[in-house]
Design an enzyme around this catalytic site. Structure first.
Site, mmCIF file in Angstrom:
data_model
loop_
_atom_site.group_PDB
_atom_site.id
_atom_site.type_symbol
_atom_site.label_atom_id
_atom_site.label_comp_id
_atom_site.label_asym_id
_atom_site.label_seq_id
_atom_site.Cartn_x
_atom_site.Cartn_y
_atom_site.Cartn_z
ATOM 1 N N GLU A 240 18.358 2.884 -5.733
ATOM 2 C CA GLU A 240 19.490 3.693 -5.579
ATOM 3 C C GLU A 240 19.830 3.752 -3.904
ATOM 4 O OE1 GLU A 240 17.060 4.451 -7.585
ATOM 5 O OE2 GLU A 240 18.446 4.245 -9.286
ATOM 6 N N GLU B 225 11.939 -6.712 5.624
ATOM 7 C CA GLU B 225 11.276 -6.508 3.859
ATOM 8 C C GLU B 225 12.430 -6.832 3.202
ATOM 9 O OE1 GLU B 225 9.576 -2.742 3.968
ATOM 10 O OE2 GLU B 225 9.338 -2.815 1.506
ATOM 11 N N SER C 105 -0.207 1.106 0.057
ATOM 12 C CA SER C 105 -0.928 -0.017 -0.516
ATOM 13 C C SER C 105 -2.147 -0.488 0.191
ATOM 14 C CB SER C 105 -0.070 -1.124 -1.027
ATOM 15 O OG SER C 105 1.116 -0.752 -1.696
ATOM 16 N N GLN D 17 0.716 0.190 5.167
ATOM 17 C CA GLN D 17 1.772 0.945 6.046
ATOM 18 C C GLN D 17 1.769 2.372 5.685
ATOM 19 O OE1 GLN D 17 5.618 0.367 3.567
ATOM 20 N NE2 GLN D 17 6.607 -0.624 5.689
ATOM 21 N N GLY D 18 1.942 3.037 6.676
ATOM 22 C CA GLY D 18 2.100 4.581 6.630
ATOM 23 C C GLY D 18 3.502 4.971 6.981
ATOM 24 N N SER E 27 6.101 6.512 4.118
ATOM 25 C CA SER E 27 6.395 7.541 3.159
ATOM 26 C C SER E 27 5.534 8.848 3.223
ATOM 27 C CB SER E 27 6.592 7.062 1.719
ATOM 28 O OG SER E 27 7.608 6.192 1.611
#
Lengths: 350, 387
Positions: B372, B243, B160, B125-126, B128
């Site tokens: 959060e 997810e 990851s 995944q790209g 963030s």
């Protein structure tokens, strides 16, 4: 597999909530004198007319013939409306009397079953003050805390071995106690080998676990009611020019309260199905449910005071009633520690 | 309210149980890296040959087309017999794959879905960026459209498995002038594309599975855009609901094993004072509380599935499961170290898997949305509190 209530079950819930909101608005409780019951004997007969006391009792015994799941769903609503625990005692008391009517004093117990189901008999909750000294059977001994003794006919006492109904007139010296919950009267008493009017052993009908489950349902009602009040208040109350619910400090309190409600509701449904099925894991799930319920209802009610700020600390709002009732229900049908010990002692559940 | 399985579901469970019994590899998964990749792909190939790949994926792309309950039954049996975790397969199976099923065009589905199930590719995944973490919509990696390609420049972080992945689901900014949620595009990128530089990041548990990925004029064909140009926010929100919805079902179920293992540990480990750990009231209280909360996690998973059966898409309640499970996992591993006493500091066989699990547990309340952010989502989308 479908863990959600069926359409018919949801109708029971909706009708109960509608009735309770109309007949027992919590605002009325704020007007009562200390120790004055929220439900009069008239109220009790009206509730009985709705079939609530016999909702989970077999039709052959004069009940409505639904099961434990419907009973649990109803008790969530009773908990939300803060109706007193004597209704729980009536529901369980009817089962004791009905089973007792098949034994020796059949005629008398048959009559008692009828009066409980019709709401003409009120049953007070007697909680053993120390489980080691209390002995509950055909003969009852020990020290107890008694709630709602005022105009009650019987006291119900229960432990893991079974549940007994004792005529209130058989209890000699009640010592009144000023109760933390102003909507309930309380007293202590010591029983020295008092003969029970009826007793039912756990092997015959497991009222300890049934009572613990329904008590957990009442506590879920408290957890949900205090979440709802907190969310409503956080949307309305403004400080620094904004609703306080826009601040993460408040929002995150509410989110944690919502998770506790979701967790407890899921567990209540799961445990109800398992206990009703008589599954091996049913008791494990009830221990789990009651332990979580005590913990979560207290956390939610206590957090609700904080969210309501100074007003939450007053008796002008009703939040304090939930805090106090949660303390009463925490001790009924086994406390958190007892249920945690019991669930840890069991093998891995299925 | 019922927990009954139909005779067909019971028969299905028997078949799953038998097949897993005969096929789950006896050897442990090697540590992460090329060997881990090879192990994960080989296991996926075994699942595919056995007819157990993509339980709930459509049949035309190699899946089994089974319903959520069969998926649940499969996962429960899978967890019970200790079959290998998703590891490097996680992204393709739970995120990229379901997103392409939901938002991709026919050509994309035919090209990208079967290789995931056949165990031929690893996805990463790209999303963030160094400057866009919880505030994902502020991402700046720029994609300029040129003919039938986009040219990507910028950087991504927390990717990851990047060194061992073949494909990447990438979020880029294709319209810098549009409102920030509206100028983002979700695109498929090859990890061997020229112009990319991958830097591993060592995490606090000692792993090197996280990466920062740099893009310098990387060319990606526009046909790799999923869900339309500038529509990437919506596509990624659909994905995040997988997810936070069903993607963690395996780990929710696996958490049951973890607490039972910890209870066993407490029955066999002695404290400094000579008693077994479980005889200590404080430890017993925490173990029992966790066992209760994890039991309710199972009930919540079943309630969530029941709810999803009545609704089309996983709702925001999935965020509750994600938050609850990740916080519980942290408490379990922290308690494990308490039970281990002085041995807790050993990162080898002396203390077993627990100290590393404790260190790794911090990732659970950060990755896939911090606790959060989860609480914000629950507050705003489940409870309707103002932003």
């Amino acid at each position: 597999m479908d863990l959600l209530p069926s359409q018919e079950q949801q109708q029971i819930v909706d009708a109960a909530r509608h009735f309770l909101e109309g007949e027992f608005p919590l605002a009325d409780a704020l007007q009562l004198a200390e120790g004055e019951s929220r439900i009069t004997r008239e109220h009790l007969t009206r509730i009985a007319e709705l079939g609530w006391i016999g909702i989970g009792l077999e039709e052959a015994w004069g009940g409505v013939g639904y099961g434990l799941c419907e009973e649990a769903l109803l008790f969530v609503e009773l908990g939300r409306a803060l109706l007193p625990p004597s209704i729980l005692c009536s529901v369980l008391g009817a089962r004791i009397a009905a089973a007792g009517s098949t034994r020796g004093d059949a005629a008398e117990m048959g009559r008692v079953t009828g009066t409980i189901l019709s709401g003409h008999c009120k049953i007070a909750a007697a909680v053993p003050r120390t489980s080691t000294s209390a002995s509950i059977g055909d003969v009852v001994s020990g020290e107890f805390m008694l709630y709602e003794a005022g105009d009650a006919d019987f006291a119900l006492m229960c432990n893991t071995g079974g549940a007994a109904l004792v005529s209130l007139s058989a209890l000699k010296s009640l010592t009144p106690v000023s109760c933390i919950d102003p909507t309930l009267s309380a007293a202590t008493f010591a029983a020295d080998a008092i003969e029970a009017s009826a007793f039912i052993a756990t092997a015959q009908d497991d009222l300890y676990h049934r009572g613990a489950l329904l008590c957990a349902a009442l506590l879920l009602g408290i957890a949900e009611a205090t979440l709802q009040r907190s969310v409503d208040y956080a949307k309305e109350r403004e400080q620094y020019g904004k609703p306080i619910g826009s601040f993460q400090a408040i929002k995150h309190y509410c989110a944690d309260m919502a998770i506790r409600c979701e967790s407890l509701r899921a567990m209540l449904y799961y445990a109800s199905v398992k206990l009703a099925q008589g599954d091996d894991s049913g008791r494990f799930d009830v221990h789990t449910c009651k332990a979580l319920a005590v913990n979560y209802a207290q956390l939610n009610a206590n957090t609700a005071v904080q969210i309501h700020g100074g007003m939450g600390y007053t008796q002008e709002m009703d939040i304090h009633l939930f805090v106090k009732r949660a303390q009463v229900l925490a001790g009924l049908f086994g406390g958190e520690r007892q249920h945690l010990r019991d669930l840890l002692a069991q093998p891995r559940p299925d | 309210m019922n927990l009954d399985f139909s005779p067909e579901q019971v028969e299905f469970r028997e078949r799953v149980r038998d097949w897993l019994h005969d096929n789950v590899p006896a050897e442990k998964r090697p540590p992460d890296g090329a060997e881990g990749r090879a192990f994960d792909l080989a296991w996926q190939q075994t699942l595919y040959r056995g007819g157990w790949a993509g339980i709930n994926w459509p049949k035309e792309y190699g899946g089994q087309g089974l319903d959520t309950f069969q998926q649940l039954i499969f996962l429960m049996e899978y967890s019970r017999c200790g079959a290998p975790g998703d590891h490097y397969r996680f992204n393709g199976l739970n995120l990229a794959g379901p997103t392409i099923i939901a938002c991709g065009d026919e050509a994309q589905k035919a090209t990208y879905l079967p290789p995931i199930l056949k165990g031929e590719v690893i996805w990463c995944q790209g999303f963030s960026e160094p400057g866009a973490g919880s505030d994902l919509a502020s991402l700046k990696t720029r994609a300029v459209i040129e003919g039938d390609e986009m040219i990507v420049t910028g950087s991504k972080i927390w990717t990851s498995w990047a060194r061992f992945a073949d494909w990447q689901q990438l979020l880029v900014r294709t319209d810098p002038d549009a409102p920030r949620h509206q100028g983002i595009t979700w695109v498929i990128n090859r990890m061997d594309n020229p112009g990319m530089d991958i830097r591993p990041i060592r995490d606090m548990a000692g792993g090197t599975d996280l990466h920062e990925v740099f893009y310098d004029q990387v060319r990606i064909p526009l046909q790799n855009v999923v869900g339309g140009l500038n529509n990437g926010w919506k596509v990624s929100m659909a994905q995040l609901s997988f997810e936070r919805g069903t993607a963690f079902m395996p780990s929710q179920i696996e958490t049951q094993n973890t607490i039972e293992a910890l209870i066993e540990l407490a029955k066999t480990r002695r404290l400094e004072d000579g008693r077994y750990a479980i005889e200590d009231d404080h430890i017993a209280y925490q173990l029992a509380t966790l066992r209760a909360e994890i039991r309710s996690l199972l009930a919540m998973t079943l309630l969530g599935i029941s709810r999803n059966e009545r609704l089309a898409m996983p709702g925001p309640e999935g965020s509750m499961l994600k938050l609850f499970q990740s916080e519980l996992y942290k408490r379990i591993t922290a308690l494990a170290l308490d039970i281990l006493g002085p041995d807790r500091t050993a990162l080898d066989e002396l203390a077993g898997r627990w100290p590393r699990a404790f260190l790794g547990s911090f990732a659970n309340t950060l990755g896939g949305g911090t606790s959060e952010v989860m609480r914000n989502i629950i507050g705003e989308r489940c409870l309707g509190l103002p932003r």
